[in-house]
Design a protein around this motif. Structure first.
Motif, mmCIF file in Angstrom:
data_model
loop_
_atom_site.group_PDB
_atom_site.id
_atom_site.type_symbol
_atom_site.label_atom_id
_atom_site.label_comp_id
_atom_site.label_asym_id
_atom_site.label_seq_id
_atom_site.Cartn_x
_atom_site.Cartn_y
_atom_site.Cartn_z
ATOM 1 N N ARG A 55 -7.686 8.621 -17.416
ATOM 2 C CA ARG A 55 -6.840 7.841 -16.525
ATOM 3 C C ARG A 55 -6.670 8.477 -15.146
ATOM 4 N NH1 ARG A 55 -4.764 3.615 -18.980
ATOM 5 N NH2 ARG A 55 -4.855 3.645 -21.262
ATOM 6 N N VAL A 56 -6.542 7.602 -14.163
ATOM 7 C CA VAL A 56 -6.176 8.034 -12.819
ATOM 8 C C VAL A 56 -4.654 8.127 -12.770
ATOM 9 C CG1 VAL A 56 -6.256 7.448 -10.366
ATOM 10 C CG2 VAL A 56 -8.161 6.820 -11.866
ATOM 11 N N ASP A 57 -4.132 9.212 -12.244
ATOM 12 C CA ASP A 57 -2.685 9.387 -12.163
ATOM 13 C C ASP A 57 -2.156 8.644 -10.937
ATOM 14 O OD1 ASP A 57 -0.059 10.179 -12.064
ATOM 15 O OD2 ASP A 57 -0.462 12.307 -12.432
ATOM 16 N N ARG A 58 -1.467 7.528 -11.161
ATOM 17 C CA ARG A 58 -0.886 6.752 -10.063
ATOM 18 C C ARG A 58 0.638 6.642 -10.208
ATOM 19 N NH1 ARG A 58 -4.252 4.248 -6.647
ATOM 20 N NH2 ARG A 58 -2.459 4.757 -5.327
ATOM 21 N N ARG A 59 1.230 7.686 -10.724
ATOM 22 C CA ARG A 59 2.676 7.669 -10.902
ATOM 23 C C ARG A 59 3.434 7.713 -9.585
ATOM 24 N NH1 ARG A 59 3.198 12.399 -15.297
ATOM 25 N NH2 ARG A 59 1.460 13.150 -14.010
ATOM 26 N N GLU A 60 2.719 7.952 -8.494
ATOM 27 C CA GLU A 60 3.400 7.962 -7.197
ATOM 28 C C GLU A 60 3.715 6.564 -6.677
ATOM 29 O OE1 GLU A 60 -0.774 7.037 -5.916
ATOM 30 O OE2 GLU A 60 0.212 8.163 -7.546
ATOM 31 N N ILE A 61 3.071 5.532 -7.229
ATOM 32 C CA ILE A 61 3.328 4.162 -6.771
ATOM 33 C C ILE A 61 4.716 3.731 -7.255
ATOM 34 C CG2 ILE A 61 2.553 1.767 -6.855
ATOM 35 C CD1 ILE A 61 -0.245 2.801 -7.534
ATOM 36 N N PRO A 62 5.589 3.269 -6.363
ATOM 37 C CA PRO A 62 6.973 2.918 -6.748
ATOM 38 C C PRO A 62 7.064 1.535 -7.397
ATOM 39 C CG PRO A 62 6.693 2.557 -4.410
ATOM 40 C CD PRO A 62 5.390 3.163 -4.901
ATOM 41 N N LEU B 6 8.006 -5.358 -21.603
ATOM 42 C CA LEU B 6 7.703 -5.420 -20.169
ATOM 43 C C LEU B 6 6.205 -5.218 -19.956
ATOM 44 C CD1 LEU B 6 10.735 -3.294 -18.869
ATOM 45 C CD2 LEU B 6 10.646 -5.725 -19.504
ATOM 46 N N ASP B 7 5.505 -6.333 -19.734
ATOM 47 C CA ASP B 7 4.047 -6.295 -19.561
ATOM 48 C C ASP B 7 3.637 -5.828 -18.173
ATOM 49 O OD1 ASP B 7 2.768 -7.821 -21.967
ATOM 50 O OD2 ASP B 7 4.435 -9.082 -21.372
ATOM 51 N N GLN B 8 4.440 -6.159 -17.146
ATOM 52 C CA GLN B 8 3.975 -6.070 -15.762
ATOM 53 C C GLN B 8 4.942 -5.265 -14.899
ATOM 54 O OE1 GLN B 8 5.062 -9.895 -15.728
ATOM 55 N NE2 GLN B 8 3.411 -10.680 -16.988
ATOM 56 N N ALA B 9 4.382 -4.489 -13.994
ATOM 57 C CA ALA B 9 5.162 -3.801 -12.963
ATOM 58 C C ALA B 9 4.406 -3.944 -11.653
ATOM 59 C CB ALA B 9 5.363 -2.328 -13.313
ATOM 60 N N LEU B 10 5.127 -4.178 -10.557
ATOM 61 C CA LEU B 10 4.453 -4.467 -9.293
ATOM 62 C C LEU B 10 4.999 -3.660 -8.136
ATOM 63 C CD1 LEU B 10 5.668 -7.731 -7.562
ATOM 64 C CD2 LEU B 10 6.864 -6.771 -9.535
ATOM 65 N N CYS B 11 4.162 -3.578 -7.123
ATOM 66 C CA CYS B 11 4.529 -3.039 -5.822
ATOM 67 C C CYS B 11 3.658 -3.769 -4.808
ATOM 68 C CB CYS B 11 4.283 -1.526 -5.752
ATOM 69 S SG CYS B 11 4.542 -0.809 -4.107
ATOM 70 N N VAL B 12 4.288 -4.395 -3.812
ATOM 71 C CA VAL B 12 3.525 -5.112 -2.793
ATOM 72 C C VAL B 12 3.943 -4.588 -1.424
ATOM 73 C CG1 VAL B 12 5.174 -7.046 -2.824
ATOM 74 C CG2 VAL B 12 2.890 -7.373 -1.878
ATOM 75 N N ARG C 109 9.879 2.459 -11.675
ATOM 76 C CA ARG C 109 11.099 3.031 -11.113
ATOM 77 C C ARG C 109 12.366 2.292 -11.567
ATOM 78 N NH1 ARG C 109 7.360 5.940 -9.797
ATOM 79 N NH2 ARG C 109 7.166 7.079 -7.818
ATOM 80 N N ALA C 110 12.244 0.995 -11.831
ATOM 81 C CA ALA C 110 13.449 0.220 -12.158
ATOM 82 C C ALA C 110 13.085 -1.039 -12.928
ATOM 83 C CB ALA C 110 14.197 -0.146 -10.879
ATOM 84 N N ASN D 196 19.008 -9.523 2.072
ATOM 85 C CA ASN D 196 18.056 -8.704 2.826
ATOM 86 C C ASN D 196 18.157 -7.217 2.476
ATOM 87 O OD1 ASN D 196 15.930 -8.435 4.658
ATOM 88 N ND2 ASN D 196 17.301 -7.956 6.359
ATOM 89 N N ARG D 197 18.237 -6.926 1.166
ATOM 90 C CA ARG D 197 18.335 -5.533 0.732
ATOM 91 C C ARG D 197 17.384 -5.242 -0.432
ATOM 92 N NH1 ARG D 197 23.906 -7.321 -1.374
ATOM 93 N NH2 ARG D 197 23.469 -7.862 -3.563
ATOM 94 N N LEU D 198 16.229 -5.876 -0.436
ATOM 95 C CA LEU D 198 15.246 -5.628 -1.489
ATOM 96 C C LEU D 198 14.764 -4.188 -1.455
ATOM 97 C CD1 LEU D 198 13.085 -8.877 -1.253
ATOM 98 C CD2 LEU D 198 14.503 -8.189 -3.199
ATOM 99 N N PRO D 199 14.483 -3.614 -2.624
ATOM 100 C CA PRO D 199 13.917 -2.259 -2.639
ATOM 101 C C PRO D 199 12.545 -2.250 -1.980
ATOM 102 C CG PRO D 199 13.885 -3.228 -4.843
ATOM 103 C CD PRO D 199 14.692 -4.134 -3.983
ATOM 104 N N PRO D 200 12.128 -1.107 -1.428
ATOM 105 C CA PRO D 200 10.847 -1.043 -0.701
ATOM 106 C C PRO D 200 9.657 -1.567 -1.484
ATOM 107 C CG PRO D 200 12.116 0.966 -0.356
ATOM 108 C CD PRO D 200 12.862 0.174 -1.391
ATOM 109 N N ALA D 201 9.647 -1.378 -2.809
ATOM 110 C CA ALA D 201 8.495 -1.791 -3.622
ATOM 111 C C ALA D 201 8.240 -3.282 -3.554
ATOM 112 C CB ALA D 201 8.698 -1.367 -5.076
#
Length: 514
Positions: A46-53, A65-71, A163-164, A178-183
């Motif tokens: 595996r590639v370590d991508r734990r830095e993606i929030p 929980l099947d899915q986690a996203l960051c856009v 992360r959450a 207008n306070r969405l988390p950065p992810a």
């Protein structure tokens, strides 16, 4: 005749429904043991991508929980990371868990519980993308332009860490403030652009009232009471759905591009967005794929819908798609309910299509307006495990595992079979709840909207907002009108609810003036 008093809930026993459908009561012990002892078969690769929030967005209380996203917004458009639970990494091919999940096909939902595709120790713990836990995932990376159209896509096995765990209502409140988390700060813009892209493709999105049966927690009798509700749909639901749809479209494109170029020379350039080594390694004319397809709407259905729109005074230009016309309607009006109800006739015949050497006559999903594949819910749907594995092999330039090749047709058949069961099961639970709640009110009048008028083959169809009921209505109530109807039958044993148009029972107030 009195109008109905407030109807809240009633005790409903879903045991008879479980028996009728022959639903499994428990998971085989050997399969549970395998799930409890599961280890990541690809931990060293595996590639370590734990830095993606990454974050998850699901209904409150969800654990599978099947899915986690960051856009992210980029100078040239958007960058989407979409992590999907890597179920194939923790299920041994041919083992007890694999065999049982093939028999089950997908998770089946009832109001009082579920029949899971996998043991809950796996789907709600070991493989679930729970927050603050390192998890194996199939990580999709999709680069998009300024219009959120995909430019490049790939999927690889990665180690991720959510992360959450967020829910739709909470994310909607954050978006409104207008306070969405950065992810997911870019999700509203991304989602709106993807919705517009769908309308350009001719996609159809029906916004009919979605009935659900939920527990009435206000009852303190010690006996479970259940009520009918119309599930609220937020803008976040639509935006998040677009992420899943885009990923499924990219998966279908990957499978089709490699499948269609399989007979080409290894020196032939690979299709756009596909690694060259994938096309070379998989130059097999029987290279597999699994698509979710839906045939085009019959011409007669579209013509009938145009006649209905004209009769209701809705302007529908000849060069405008049904999806674009429906998107322009206020979903809270009777006219919109009528047209969206009729539009269901355009969206029939969804199935699973196996690519096995010859490209089928149609690979499109007409409701989406593009080829599409299920790859984003492997904890709940068997097909996603197979299609994801094919895409992983394509993007890595490796052979598709033999267990996928051998089991693809059986997996597709399991999905077709359980799709039919799932739809009937949901309808049975709603019908039973409707009949049980309404049984004490036979003879009572209700206000309703007429969705479809009667014809020589079927009775009229109506929607009652309180309690939210979709039902048949005898007589000839006028389409697109708010009318008064009388409850003629509510039989829990047969799960039957029937209304009669009040104007035809001697009630002069049959049509409600607006």
């Amino acid at each position: 005749m009195e109008l109905h008093q407030r109807i809240v809930s009633a005790p409903v026993d879903f045991g008879a429904v479980r028996t009728e459908f022959g639903l499994a009561s428990g998971y085989p012990s050997e399969a549970v043991s395998e799930a409890r002892d599961a280890v990541d078969a690809f931990a060293g690769d595996r590639v370590d991508r734990r830095e993606i929030p990454l974050v998850t967005i699901d209904p409150p209380g969800s654990m599978d929980l099947d899915q986690a996203l960051c856009v992210e917004r980029t100078p040239t458009g958007f960058l989407l990371y979409y992590a999907i639970a890597d179920v194939a990494a923790v299920v041994v091919p041919g083992g007890p868990l694999d065999r049982e999940s093939l028999a089950r096909g997908q998770t089946l939902y009832l109001p009082d519980g579920l029949i899971p595709l996998h043991p809950q120790v796996l789907s709600e713990d070991r493989a679930s993308l729970l927050p603050d836990q390192d998890r194996p995932a199939a990580l999709w990376t999709i680069e998009c332009d300024e219009l959120a159209e995909p430019v490049r896509c790939s999927v690889t096995r990665a180690l991720v860490r959510s992360r959450a765990r967020l829910d739709y209502a909470g994310v909607q409140a954050d978006a409104d403030a207008n306070r969405l988390p950065p992810a997911i700060a870019a999700l509203p813009e991304f989602g709106r652009l993807r919705i517009e892209a769908g309308l350009r493709r001719g996609a159809i999105n029906l916004r009919l009232p979605a009935q659900s049966v939920v527990r009435d927690d206000s009852e303190q009798t010690g006996i479970s009471h259940w009520q009918l509700v119309v599930e609220p749909r937020t803008a976040v639901d639509d935006w998040n759905e677009q992420v899943s749809l885009l990923t499924g479209m990219c998966a279908a494109r990957i499978m089709l591009d490699v499948h269609n170029s399989a007979a080409a020379s290894k020196t032939t350039a690979a299709p756009a967005g596909i690694p060259a080594e994938a096309a070379a390694a998989n130059g097999d004319p029987e290279y597999p794929g699994l698509l979710r397809t839906m045939p085009p709407a019959p011409a007669g259905a579209v013509e009938s819908m145009r006649r209905t729109a004209a009769a209701l005074g809705v302007v529908w230009p000849a060069d405008e798609s049904a999806g674009r016309m429906l998107a322009g309607l206020d979903p809270n009006t009777p006219t919109a309910l009528v047209l969206m109800s009729e539009a269901t006739s355009l969206l029939r015949g969804a199935s699973y299509t196996v690519l096995n050497g010859q490209t089928p006559d149609s690979v499109q999903h007409s409701a989406i307006g593009a080829p599409y594949a299920h790859v984003t819910a492997p904890l709940r749907r068997l097909a996603d495990r197979y299609a994801t594995e094919i895409c992983l092999a394509h993007c890595a330039g490796t052979e598709v595992p033999q267990w996928v090749r051998d089991g693809l047709k059986a997996a597709a058949e399991a999905m077709r079979r359980t799709d039919a069961i799932s739809a009937k099961l949901e309808r049975a639970c709603i019908d039973l709840t409707e009949a049980t709640i309404l049984a004490p009110r036979v003879g009572t009048d209700f206000d309703a909207t007429v969705l479809r008028e009667a014809n020589h083959t079927r009775p009229a169809e109506i929607f009652i907002p309180t309690p939210p009921v979709l039902a048949k209505c005898l007589g000839s109530p006028p389409e697109d009108k708010q009318v008064r109807v009388r409850l003629a039958e509510a039989d829990p044993a047969s799960r039957t609810v029937t209304f009669v148009y009040a104007a035809e029972t001697g009630d002069e107030q049959g049509e409600v003036r607006r």
